[in-house]
Design an enzyme around this catalytic site. Structure first.
Site, PDB file in Angstrom:
ATOM      1  N   TRP A 130       0.866  -1.188   0.000  1.00 11.61           N
ATOM      2  CA  TRP A 130       0.000   0.000   0.000  1.00 11.61           C
ATOM      3  C   TRP A 130       0.897   1.230   0.000  1.00 11.61           C
ATOM      4  O   TRP A 130       1.812   1.319   0.840  1.00 11.61           O
ATOM      5  CB  TRP A 130      -0.880  -0.046   1.261  1.00 11.61           C
ATOM      6  CG  TRP A 130      -1.805   1.109   1.431  1.00 11.61           C
ATOM      7  CD1 TRP A 130      -2.620   1.661   0.482  1.00 11.61           C
ATOM      8  CD2 TRP A 130      -2.015   1.858   2.642  1.00 11.61           C
ATOM      9  NE1 TRP A 130      -3.337   2.692   1.033  1.00 11.61           N
ATOM     10  CE2 TRP A 130      -2.982   2.848   2.352  1.00 11.61           C
ATOM     11  CE3 TRP A 130      -1.502   1.792   3.934  1.00 11.61           C
ATOM     12  CZ2 TRP A 130      -3.436   3.749   3.297  1.00 11.61           C
ATOM     13  CZ3 TRP A 130      -1.950   2.691   4.886  1.00 11.61           C
ATOM     14  CH2 TRP A 130      -2.908   3.658   4.560  1.00 11.61           C
ATOM     15  N   ASP A 211      -1.206  -6.689   8.421  1.00 10.08           N
ATOM     16  CA  ASP A 211      -2.191  -5.632   8.172  1.00 10.08           C
ATOM     17  C   ASP A 211      -3.365  -6.309   7.457  1.00 10.08           C
ATOM     18  O   ASP A 211      -3.219  -6.788   6.332  1.00 10.08           O
ATOM     19  CB  ASP A 211      -1.545  -4.553   7.291  1.00 10.08           C
ATOM     20  CG  ASP A 211      -2.478  -3.366   7.060  1.00 10.08           C
ATOM     21  OD1 ASP A 211      -3.631  -3.389   7.546  1.00 10.08           O
ATOM     22  OD2 ASP A 211      -2.053  -2.407   6.389  1.00 10.08           O
ATOM     23  N   LYS A 246     -13.625  -1.062   5.274  1.00 11.49           N
ATOM     24  CA  LYS A 246     -14.122  -1.744   4.064  1.00 11.49           C
ATOM     25  C   LYS A 246     -15.221  -2.747   4.384  1.00 11.49           C
ATOM     26  O   LYS A 246     -16.274  -2.723   3.771  1.00 11.49           O
ATOM     27  CB  LYS A 246     -12.976  -2.463   3.337  1.00 11.49           C
ATOM     28  CG  LYS A 246     -11.629  -1.786   3.423  1.00 11.49           C
ATOM     29  CD  LYS A 246     -11.504  -0.586   2.514  1.00 11.49           C
ATOM     30  CE  LYS A 246     -10.227   0.179   2.849  1.00 11.49           C
ATOM     31  NZ  LYS A 246      -9.759   1.080   1.844  1.00 11.49           N
TER      32      LYS A 246
HETATM   33  C1  LMR Z   1      -6.699   2.534  -0.860  1.00 18.64           C
HETATM   34  O1  LMR Z   1      -5.661   1.872  -0.892  1.00 18.64           O
HETATM   35  O2  LMR Z   1      -7.202   3.022  -1.870  1.00 18.64           O
HETATM   36  C2  LMR Z   1      -7.428   2.720   0.445  1.00 18.64           C
HETATM   37  O3  LMR Z   1      -6.810   1.970   1.426  1.00 18.64           O
HETATM   38  C3  LMR Z   1      -7.615   4.141   0.816  1.00 18.64           C
HETATM   39  C4  LMR Z   1      -6.364   4.853   1.238  1.00 18.64           C
HETATM   40  O4  LMR Z   1      -6.385   5.482   2.307  1.00 18.64           O
HETATM   41  O5  LMR Z   1      -5.345   4.823   0.528  1.00 18.64           O
END
Ligand code: LMR
Length: 396
Positions: A130, A211, A246
């Site tokens: 992420w 996570d 989510k």
């Molecule tokens: C995403 O990856 O799009 C979501 O987890 C929202 C975010 O805060 O990045």
């Protein structure tokens, strides 16, 4: 003083969401930020959430502080959902948990607690991960490294490279794993791979940091917790961060939890006091409303049943959209094999487009995705799927 600050580029994900909102073209499609959308393109408030909210508003008699660890009922229900009500480590009192402002707040608390316990600790992130993992965890002072995870050519996990990397780690090194629905690539560890990692981590003294922000959206609530439960059973120490953004659609309410598994009850008590102390030093106490709602949904039999149905609808829809996308691409003889998309899980997959192609999709076709070509599959619907696939084929 602030003259020394320099302007920074917009956030890689939230910045795209803002661009989408400014676009007035009727054909626009948002495949950027990870929020669930139904077939009409709306991100609904779940029925179970609406009912719980009404109940809470009617019953609530004060807005006085709840406490540093947040809503105790929420923490208990979340622990049961995450670890399983009869999990031996939970029953042994080895798990300490604290409600946090979203999964991101949970990562922040976890990060600061790790730094406090071991300032020289190294945390290994998957490549890719992420996009906010790196900046967020860096702010807590952690030393961050990356391990190979996704094979962009073969569209699957490069498990051998991952194991090779883990074989060079030191005892007490920490490895951040995605519990399910890997963000951004959608390629999840199989049960066999989780088992092999548990063996390796046990042997080498590696600490997993899991996570899990999408529990229930890959294969099911229980199935998706396989890795968390396994690691918590096999190892002395585990860090877990979870989110209700989510699976309960509570995005803007900021509801999450950080849990630490410790070697024994005494250490778990010490861990609990440190989680609270870290949280107090950062934001003092978490917001209540969303966690009160989530706690109610998880603990009330009827609301829980309703939620499981709504969660099942979201999961089934995401999985069928993956299939639909692949079929539409095949129908058009797309110059790229997209069949891997139906194998992946959760909201995200990489299309494998160049940045130039992604920008073209946005500027000429009004189809928005993260510049790495990560799409949120849940942004596809019956009315836009043909347009989305046609646009992608056009830029290819
Ligand atoms: C995403 O990856 O799009 C979501 O987890 C929202 C975010 O805060 O990045």
């Amino acid at each position: 003083m602030f003259q020394s600050l320099e302007a920074l580029p917009p956030d890689a994900i939230i910045g795209i969401m803002s661009l989408y909102r400014q676009d007035n073209d009727p054909r626009k499609v948002d495949l950027s930020v990870g929020v669930y959308q139904d077939d009409s393109g709306k991100t609904p408030v779940l029925d179970c959430v609406r009912i719980a909210e009404q109940q809470i508003l009617e019953e609530q008699s004060t807005k006085s502080y709840v406490g540093i660890a947040g809503n105790a009922g929420f923490n208990k229900s979340m622990e049961s959902m995450l670890f399983g009500v009869n999990h031996p480590t939970l029953r042994a009192g080895r798990i300490s948990s604290i409600q946090t402002p979203g999964g991101s707040g949970g990562l922040c608390v976890a990060g600061h607690t790790i730094v406090r316990a071991k300032p020289e600790a190294r945390v290994w992130l998957s490549d890719p991960s992420w996009p906010n993992h790196m900046p967020l965890l860096k702010l807590s002072g952690l030393n961050l490294e990356q391990y190979p995870y996704y094979d962009y050519d073969k569209h699957c996990i490069n498990f051998d490279a991952m194991i090779n990397a883990f074989n060079t780690l030191r005892s007490d090194d920490i490895v951040l794993l995605h519990g399910c629905c890997h963000n951004p690539c959608g390629a999840d560890l199989s049960k066999e791979q989780w088992n092999l990692l548990a063996d390796l981590f046990e042997e080498r003294g590696i600490v997993p940091f899991i996570d899990i922000a999408y529990q229930g959206l890959a294969n099911g609530l229980e199935e998706d917790a396989y890795g968390v439960r396994l690691m918590a059973e096999r190892l002395d120490e585990v860090v877990v961060v979870t989110s209700c953004s989510k699976n309960l659609g509570l995005y803007r309410e900021r509801v999450g939890m950080t849990s630490l598994v410790s070697k024994d009850v005494e250490r778990a008590k010490i861990a609990q006091s440190n989680l609270g102390n870290v949280a107090r030093g950062i934001y003092s106490m978490p917001p209540d409303h969303g966690a009160a709602v989530a706690g109610r949904v998880l603990s009330d039999g009827e609301l829980n049943k309703l939620w499981l149905k709504e969660l099942g609808t979201m999961r089934t829809r995401i999985n069928s959209l993956r299939q639909l996308f692949v079929e539409k691409a095949e129908e058009r003889n797309a110059p790229r094999d997209f069949s891997f998309i139906s194998e992946e899980k959760g909201m995200f997959s990489f299309l494998g487009l160049s940045r130039k192609q992604v920008v073209k999709l946005r500027e000429e076709f009004h189809v928005y995705m993260v510049e790495t070509s990560r799409i949120n599959v849940a942004g596809i619907n019956q009315s836009n799927v043909d347009y989305v696939v046609d646009s992608i084929v056009a830029v290819l």
